[in-house]
Design a protein around this motif. Sequence first.
Motif, mmCIF file in Angstrom:
data_model
loop_
_atom_site.group_PDB
_atom_site.id
_atom_site.type_symbol
_atom_site.label_atom_id
_atom_site.label_comp_id
_atom_site.label_asym_id
_atom_site.label_seq_id
_atom_site.Cartn_x
_atom_site.Cartn_y
_atom_site.Cartn_z
ATOM 1 N N PHE A 261 0.833 -1.196 0.000
ATOM 2 C CA PHE A 261 0.000 0.000 0.000
ATOM 3 C C PHE A 261 0.871 1.251 0.000
ATOM 4 O O PHE A 261 0.648 2.180 -0.762
ATOM 5 C CB PHE A 261 -0.930 0.006 1.226
ATOM 6 C CG PHE A 261 -1.710 1.286 1.366
ATOM 7 C CD1 PHE A 261 -2.814 1.514 0.564
ATOM 8 C CD2 PHE A 261 -1.323 2.259 2.270
ATOM 9 C CE1 PHE A 261 -3.532 2.693 0.671
ATOM 10 C CE2 PHE A 261 -2.031 3.444 2.382
ATOM 11 C CZ PHE A 261 -3.139 3.664 1.590
ATOM 12 N N PHE A 262 1.894 1.246 0.853
ATOM 13 C CA PHE A 262 2.799 2.387 0.930
ATOM 14 C C PHE A 262 3.456 2.643 -0.422
ATOM 15 O O PHE A 262 3.511 3.768 -0.893
ATOM 16 C CB PHE A 262 3.875 2.153 1.995
ATOM 17 C CG PHE A 262 4.903 3.255 2.031
ATOM 18 C CD1 PHE A 262 4.653 4.416 2.735
ATOM 19 C CD2 PHE A 262 6.090 3.150 1.321
ATOM 20 C CE1 PHE A 262 5.570 5.444 2.747
ATOM 21 C CE2 PHE A 262 7.012 4.170 1.328
ATOM 22 C CZ PHE A 262 6.757 5.324 2.049
ATOM 23 N N LEU A 263 3.952 1.565 -1.041
ATOM 24 C CA LEU A 263 4.638 1.724 -2.324
ATOM 25 C C LEU A 263 3.705 2.278 -3.386
ATOM 26 O O LEU A 263 4.091 3.159 -4.147
ATOM 27 C CB LEU A 263 5.232 0.394 -2.774
ATOM 28 C CG LEU A 263 6.459 -0.053 -1.995
ATOM 29 C CD1 LEU A 263 6.885 -1.429 -2.454
ATOM 30 C CD2 LEU A 263 7.601 0.928 -2.132
ATOM 31 N N ASN A 264 2.497 1.766 -3.454
ATOM 32 C CA ASN A 264 1.556 2.219 -4.478
ATOM 33 C C ASN A 264 1.131 3.669 -4.258
ATOM 34 O O ASN A 264 0.978 4.428 -5.198
ATOM 35 C CB ASN A 264 0.322 1.317 -4.503
ATOM 36 C CG ASN A 264 0.647 -0.052 -5.053
ATOM 37 O OD1 ASN A 264 1.609 -0.225 -5.774
ATOM 38 N ND2 ASN A 264 -0.157 -1.029 -4.685
ATOM 39 N N GLU A 265 0.929 4.053 -3.013
ATOM 40 C CA GLU A 265 0.384 5.373 -2.713
ATOM 41 C C GLU A 265 1.433 6.464 -2.581
ATOM 42 O O GLU A 265 1.211 7.613 -2.942
ATOM 43 C CB GLU A 265 -0.444 5.300 -1.412
ATOM 44 C CG GLU A 265 -1.674 4.437 -1.518
ATOM 45 C CD GLU A 265 -2.679 4.956 -2.532
ATOM 46 O OE1 GLU A 265 -2.942 6.172 -2.547
ATOM 47 O OE2 GLU A 265 -3.192 4.146 -3.322
ATOM 48 N N ASN A 266 2.586 6.152 -2.044
ATOM 49 C CA ASN A 266 3.518 7.207 -1.651
ATOM 50 C C ASN A 266 4.893 7.173 -2.311
ATOM 51 O O ASN A 266 5.724 8.021 -2.005
ATOM 52 C CB ASN A 266 3.718 7.156 -0.130
ATOM 53 C CG ASN A 266 2.426 7.401 0.606
ATOM 54 O OD1 ASN A 266 1.646 8.254 0.220
ATOM 55 N ND2 ASN A 266 2.188 6.636 1.649
ATOM 56 N N LEU A 267 5.149 6.210 -3.156
ATOM 57 C CA LEU A 267 6.482 6.080 -3.716
ATOM 58 C C LEU A 267 6.897 7.308 -4.522
ATOM 59 O O LEU A 267 8.019 7.782 -4.399
ATOM 60 C CB LEU A 267 6.590 4.815 -4.576
ATOM 61 C CG LEU A 267 7.994 4.483 -5.081
ATOM 62 C CD1 LEU A 267 8.967 4.328 -3.916
ATOM 63 C CD2 LEU A 267 7.964 3.207 -5.898
ATOM 64 N N THR A 268 6.009 7.847 -5.315
ATOM 65 C CA THR A 268 6.332 9.038 -6.114
ATOM 66 C C THR A 268 6.720 10.201 -5.212
ATOM 67 O O THR A 268 7.719 10.883 -5.465
ATOM 68 C CB THR A 268 5.140 9.426 -7.007
ATOM 69 O OG1 THR A 268 4.823 8.304 -7.846
ATOM 70 C CG2 THR A 268 5.478 10.617 -7.882
ATOM 71 N N GLN A 269 5.955 10.394 -4.144
ATOM 72 C CA GLN A 269 6.276 11.475 -3.205
ATOM 73 C C GLN A 269 7.602 11.212 -2.504
ATOM 74 O O GLN A 269 8.409 12.135 -2.311
ATOM 75 C CB GLN A 269 5.170 11.621 -2.156
ATOM 76 C CG GLN A 269 3.872 12.133 -2.716
ATOM 77 C CD GLN A 269 2.756 12.104 -1.667
ATOM 78 O OE1 GLN A 269 2.914 11.516 -0.604
ATOM 79 N NE2 GLN A 269 1.643 12.738 -1.997
ATOM 80 N N LEU A 270 7.834 9.983 -2.134
ATOM 81 C CA LEU A 270 9.076 9.624 -1.463
ATOM 82 C C LEU A 270 10.277 9.887 -2.371
ATOM 83 O O LEU A 270 11.294 10.438 -1.927
ATOM 84 C CB LEU A 270 9.030 8.157 -1.040
ATOM 85 C CG LEU A 270 10.195 7.646 -0.211
ATOM 86 C CD1 LEU A 270 10.261 8.370 1.130
ATOM 87 C CD2 LEU A 270 10.041 6.141 0.016
ATOM 88 N N ILE A 271 10.163 9.518 -3.620
ATOM 89 C CA ILE A 271 11.242 9.748 -4.580
ATOM 90 C C ILE A 271 11.507 11.244 -4.733
ATOM 91 O O ILE A 271 12.663 11.683 -4.736
ATOM 92 C CB ILE A 271 10.908 9.099 -5.945
ATOM 93 C CG1 ILE A 271 10.894 7.574 -5.812
ATOM 94 C CG2 ILE A 271 11.894 9.539 -7.023
ATOM 95 C CD1 ILE A 271 10.302 6.853 -7.003
ATOM 96 N N GLN A 272 10.442 12.023 -4.838
ATOM 97 C CA GLN A 272 10.609 13.482 -4.981
ATOM 98 C C GLN A 272 11.325 14.073 -3.772
ATOM 99 O O GLN A 272 12.193 14.937 -3.910
ATOM 100 C CB GLN A 272 9.250 14.151 -5.185
ATOM 101 C CG GLN A 272 8.647 13.865 -6.537
ATOM 102 C CD GLN A 272 7.192 14.324 -6.653
ATOM 103 O OE1 GLN A 272 6.542 14.653 -5.676
ATOM 104 N NE2 GLN A 272 6.689 14.323 -7.883
ATOM 105 N N LYS A 273 10.982 13.615 -2.585
ATOM 106 C CA LYS A 273 11.653 14.107 -1.380
ATOM 107 C C LYS A 273 13.112 13.664 -1.333
ATOM 108 O O LYS A 273 13.975 14.408 -0.871
ATOM 109 C CB LYS A 273 10.915 13.636 -0.126
ATOM 110 C CG LYS A 273 9.589 14.344 0.085
ATOM 111 C CD LYS A 273 8.907 13.845 1.339
ATOM 112 C CE LYS A 273 7.580 14.554 1.556
ATOM 113 N NZ LYS A 273 6.881 14.063 2.747
ATOM 114 N N CYS A 274 13.391 12.471 -1.822
ATOM 115 C CA CYS A 274 14.780 11.991 -1.879
ATOM 116 C C CYS A 274 15.601 12.852 -2.836
ATOM 117 O O CYS A 274 16.761 13.161 -2.556
ATOM 118 C CB CYS A 274 14.836 10.534 -2.302
ATOM 119 S SG CYS A 274 14.287 9.374 -1.040
#
Length: 192
Positions: free
Chosen positions: A8-21
């Motif tokens: 669920f985390f990967l599907n929902e938040n991965l794009t945001q996580l990558i942008q923050k990285c």
Amino acid sequence: MALTFKLFFLNENLTQLIQKCVQNDRASQQQLYQLFAPVLYGICLKYMKNEADAKDVFQEGFVLVFQKMHQFKHQGSFEGWLKRIFINLLIKTLKGAPKNILLLEGYDLADASFEDEALESVPIPQEKLLEYIQDLPDQYRLVFNLYVFEKRKHKEIAQLLHISEGTSKSNLNRAKINLRNRILAALKSKTA
């Protein structure tokens, strides 16, 4: 439950996580590291001869990932993108290593008969198989991992390693023979 949350985390938040990285957010980088470290470290262990070398490449791989994070185009699998970076680094590391690498250009595959099913039908603990794979000569281990675990074709392996397809095939065959012999010797010592 943990796997469901992770998916669920990967599907929902991965794009945001990558942008923050990409923006060098340390907490996001730590989160990304925790999500993908087990898989990527496992790959490093398969390719390198020992745990210390695997840890070195693993650490260097994540540094490289965070340096190149801005290059991810959000097309295709992010995990696949990460694996490509790590595998390319592993290949570069192994090719640059001043070790005895066995290239068998002239090896005749007809001289050694080996059945793929032989390895798959023998029960062996995963840790022991990993140890046997790590003990393979560098070139055998590299071709074996690319072919078996990464599902690459011999043509692609040959291009990646700058060897002929025949050398890729013979190195794979030799790796399998080596592994089979180690497994059979271990089984004989258990029954003896």
